[in-house]
Design a protein around this motif. Sequence first.
Motif, PDB file in Angstrom:
ATOM      1  N   GLY A  80       0.811  -1.212   0.000  1.00  0.00           N
ATOM      2  CA  GLY A  80       0.000   0.000   0.000  1.00  0.00           C
ATOM      3  C   GLY A  80       0.841   1.256   0.000  1.00  0.00           C
ATOM      4  N   GLY A  81       1.900   1.241   0.802  1.00  0.00           N
ATOM      5  CA  GLY A  81       2.803   2.389   0.843  1.00  0.00           C
ATOM      6  C   GLY A  81       3.512   2.607  -0.476  1.00  0.00           C
ATOM      7  N   GLY A  82       3.880   1.515  -1.136  1.00  0.00           N
ATOM      8  CA  GLY A  82       4.540   1.624  -2.430  1.00  0.00           C
ATOM      9  C   GLY A  82       3.618   2.212  -3.486  1.00  0.00           C
ATOM     10  N   PHE A  83       2.362   1.734  -3.516  1.00  0.00           N
ATOM     11  CA  PHE A  83       1.404   2.277  -4.487  1.00  0.00           C
ATOM     12  C   PHE A  83       1.132   3.763  -4.225  1.00  0.00           C
ATOM     13  CE2 PHE A  83      -0.420  -2.124  -5.468  1.00  0.00           C
ATOM     14  CZ  PHE A  83       0.161  -2.151  -6.724  1.00  0.00           C
ATOM     15  N   GLU A  84       1.099   4.142  -2.957  1.00  0.00           N
ATOM     16  CA  GLU A  84       0.872   5.554  -2.639  1.00  0.00           C
ATOM     17  C   GLU A  84       1.974   6.427  -3.226  1.00  0.00           C
ATOM     18  OE1 GLU A  84       0.146   8.475   1.245  1.00  0.00           O
ATOM     19  OE2 GLU A  84       0.402   6.322   1.524  1.00  0.00           O
ATOM     20  N   ARG A  85       3.229   6.009  -3.064  1.00  0.00           N
ATOM     21  CA  ARG A  85       4.354   6.769  -3.618  1.00  0.00           C
ATOM     22  C   ARG A  85       4.357   6.708  -5.148  1.00  0.00           C
ATOM     23  NH1 ARG A  85      10.053   5.841  -1.845  1.00  0.00           N
ATOM     24  NH2 ARG A  85      10.181   7.999  -2.570  1.00  0.00           N
ATOM     25  N   PHE A  86       4.046   5.540  -5.682  1.00  0.00           N
ATOM     26  CA  PHE A  86       4.002   5.354  -7.128  1.00  0.00           C
ATOM     27  C   PHE A  86       2.972   6.291  -7.757  1.00  0.00           C
ATOM     28  CE2 PHE A  86       2.391   2.928 -10.867  1.00  0.00           C
ATOM     29  CZ  PHE A  86       3.579   2.747 -11.564  1.00  0.00           C
ATOM     30  N   CYS A  87       1.809   6.376  -7.125  1.00  0.00           N
ATOM     31  CA  CYS A  87       0.725   7.197  -7.675  1.00  0.00           C
ATOM     32  C   CYS A  87       0.899   8.680  -7.401  1.00  0.00           C
ATOM     33  CB  CYS A  87      -0.616   6.702  -7.143  1.00  0.00           C
ATOM     34  SG  CYS A  87      -1.098   5.071  -7.778  1.00  0.00           S
ATOM     35  N   LYS A  88       1.920   9.033  -6.654  1.00  0.00           N
ATOM     36  CA  LYS A  88       2.289  10.436  -6.474  1.00  0.00           C
ATOM     37  C   LYS A  88       3.448  10.817  -7.394  1.00  0.00           C
ATOM     38  CE  LYS A  88       0.860  10.973  -1.632  1.00  0.00           C
ATOM     39  NZ  LYS A  88       1.352  11.209  -0.246  1.00  0.00           N
ATOM     40  N   GLY A  89       3.922   9.823  -8.153  1.00  0.00           N
ATOM     41  CA  GLY A  89       5.014  10.074  -9.075  1.00  0.00           C
ATOM     42  C   GLY A  89       6.383  10.120  -8.431  1.00  0.00           C
ATOM     43  N   LYS A 101      -5.417  -1.778  -6.347  1.00  0.00           N
ATOM     44  CA  LYS A 101      -6.846  -1.615  -6.088  1.00  0.00           C
ATOM     45  C   LYS A 101      -7.408  -0.464  -6.924  1.00  0.00           C
ATOM     46  CE  LYS A 101      -6.553  -3.290  -1.318  1.00  0.00           C
ATOM     47  NZ  LYS A 101      -6.758  -2.947   0.117  1.00  0.00           N
ATOM     48  N   ILE A 102      -8.727  -0.466  -7.073  1.00  0.00           N
ATOM     49  CA  ILE A 102      -9.383   0.573  -7.864  1.00  0.00           C
ATOM     50  C   ILE A 102      -9.087   1.953  -7.291  1.00  0.00           C
ATOM     51  CG2 ILE A 102     -11.630   1.535  -8.537  1.00  0.00           C
ATOM     52  CD1 ILE A 102     -12.669  -1.314  -8.780  1.00  0.00           C
ATOM     53  N   LYS A 103      -9.143   2.092  -5.977  1.00  0.00           N
ATOM     54  CA  LYS A 103      -8.907   3.405  -5.368  1.00  0.00           C
ATOM     55  C   LYS A 103      -7.468   3.877  -5.595  1.00  0.00           C
ATOM     56  CE  LYS A 103      -7.846   1.718  -0.667  1.00  0.00           C
ATOM     57  NZ  LYS A 103      -8.244   1.785   0.767  1.00  0.00           N
ATOM     58  N   GLU A 104      -6.542   2.934  -5.707  1.00  0.00           N
ATOM     59  CA  GLU A 104      -5.152   3.297  -5.988  1.00  0.00           C
ATOM     60  C   GLU A 104      -5.006   3.737  -7.443  1.00  0.00           C
ATOM     61  OE1 GLU A 104      -3.157   0.287  -2.670  1.00  0.00           O
ATOM     62  OE2 GLU A 104      -3.710  -0.453  -4.671  1.00  0.00           O
ATOM     63  N   ALA A 105      -5.696   3.038  -8.339  1.00  0.00           N
ATOM     64  CA  ALA A 105      -5.671   3.423  -9.751  1.00  0.00           C
ATOM     65  C   ALA A 105      -6.290   4.803  -9.942  1.00  0.00           C
ATOM     66  CB  ALA A 105      -6.416   2.387 -10.594  1.00  0.00           C
ATOM     67  N   CYS A 108      -3.727   7.332  -9.003  1.00  0.00           N
ATOM     68  CA  CYS A 108      -2.740   7.480 -10.079  1.00  0.00           C
ATOM     69  C   CYS A 108      -3.282   8.365 -11.200  1.00  0.00           C
ATOM     70  CB  CYS A 108      -2.367   6.104 -10.643  1.00  0.00           C
ATOM     71  SG  CYS A 108      -1.070   5.219  -9.742  1.00  0.00           S
ATOM     72  N   LYS A 109      -4.536   8.141 -11.576  1.00  0.00           N
ATOM     73  CA  LYS A 109      -5.132   8.942 -12.648  1.00  0.00           C
ATOM     74  C   LYS A 109      -5.313  10.394 -12.211  1.00  0.00           C
ATOM     75  CE  LYS A 109      -7.557   5.168 -14.986  1.00  0.00           C
ATOM     76  NZ  LYS A 109      -6.789   5.295 -16.247  1.00  0.00           N
ATOM     77  N   ALA A 110      -5.722  10.596 -10.963  1.00  0.00           N
ATOM     78  CA  ALA A 110      -5.917  11.955 -10.454  1.00  0.00           C
ATOM     79  C   ALA A 110      -4.621  12.746 -10.447  1.00  0.00           C
ATOM     80  CB  ALA A 110      -6.511  11.897  -9.043  1.00  0.00           C
ATOM     81  N   ASN A 111      -3.500  12.041 -10.266  1.00  0.00           N
ATOM     82  CA  ASN A 111      -2.192  12.700 -10.230  1.00  0.00           C
ATOM     83  C   ASN A 111      -1.507  12.697 -11.593  1.00  0.00           C
ATOM     84  OD1 ASN A 111      -2.379  13.325  -7.505  1.00  0.00           O
ATOM     85  ND2 ASN A 111      -1.436  11.396  -6.859  1.00  0.00           N
ATOM     86  N   ASN A 112      -2.265  12.325 -12.630  1.00  0.00           N
ATOM     87  CA  ASN A 112      -1.750  12.348 -14.005  1.00  0.00           C
ATOM     88  C   ASN A 112      -0.486  11.505 -14.175  1.00  0.00           C
ATOM     89  OD1 ASN A 112      -3.752  14.168 -15.036  1.00  0.00           O
ATOM     90  ND2 ASN A 112      -2.687  15.833 -13.970  1.00  0.00           N
ATOM     91  N   ILE A 113      -0.493  10.353 -13.532  1.00  0.00           N
ATOM     92  CA  ILE A 113       0.651   9.449 -13.668  1.00  0.00           C
ATOM     93  C   ILE A 113       0.730   8.902 -15.081  1.00  0.00           C
ATOM     94  CG2 ILE A 113       1.635   7.252 -12.896  1.00  0.00           C
ATOM     95  CD1 ILE A 113       1.969   9.631 -10.964  1.00  0.00           C
ATOM     96  N   GLY A 114      -0.385   8.813 -15.754  1.00  0.00           N
ATOM     97  CA  GLY A 114      -0.374   8.289 -17.112  1.00  0.00           C
ATOM     98  C   GLY A 114      -0.447   6.778 -17.121  1.00  0.00           C
TER      99      GLY A 114
END
Length: 326
Positions: A80-89, A101-105, A108-114
């Motif tokens: 979970g911690g890794g996905f949080e950092r990943f989705c913050k770029g 998870k869907i909420k993690e995806a 990622c989309k909200a932060n424009n990770i692409g």
Amino acid sequence: MRLFTGRRRNAFAAVGAIAAVGVLASVAFAATPPPLNKLKGSVTADGSSTVGPYATAAAELFSRAGAKNVRVTVGISGTGGGFERFCKGEIDLSDASRPMKIKEAVLCKANNIGSWRAFTVANDALTVVVNKDNTWATCLSVDELKKIWNTGSKVNNWKDVRAGFPDEKLKLFGPGTDSGTFDYFTEAINGKSKASRSDYGASEDDNVLVQGVSGEKGGLGYFGYSYFEENQDKLRAVQIRNPKTGNCVAPSAKSAQNGTYKPLARPLFIYAKGSSFKRPEVQAFLRYIFANEVAIAKRAKFIPLTPAQLKKARITFDLAVKAANR
């Protein structure tokens, strides 16, 4: 968060996978990559403590193969911690012992990770362990594990788990709530992700769990198979009764790959941002992993991919490389 870049110590290492498959090999590597000794830069990964040893082993072998000027750092903050950092770029790669998870995806989309890619890199047999002095719990059923671990459970003595078990205090140890291992175990055993009693010794550091179980005669815990392999002189693995066949099955590479170790066999993942494939050092690191999956798995004491998993992962890598070169 801890960072690990050197030789695997105290069971923190890990991540990587996948070898060439027929025509795909010629397609994926048609463009000649730069020599490893010409590469510079850094690759950042964080996430699962289970996958961590694999990523670290991959980083060590990558450096030995010539990429000495590429710094690969592997953090252990839980899936979970890794996905949080990943989705913050903040990182290139997210090590995960469960799918995103869907909420993690959404994050990622909200932060424009692409775009991002998920690679299956190894297999695991999530292992239930007891103290070496425990001679009675040789095999446990899913129902018995649920009786112990489910939300609201008050089972604190082995005699309450099964008739005939001794009057021995039960001491529980397991991963924290940010762990993908916690998510997987609770869903597989208790029927719902994160559904668990909270009165147990929790830690994101699997070595702490090893110490806890090995120090208590009535101790019981769970974590990835590689940590058991490194500590089998201190612990004993419990066989799990397959719900369909009724057979007691021990965790092993064979039982994880052939599907008999149910319901605790699972795939392990590395997630990579599409933009990271544009950087030569990141692409080279993943290319190295996918060309040396068996060697990395062996070094980190992980269960290699099946041929079908290997083929799928290689196709995913090929598509990511093509997209980055457009």
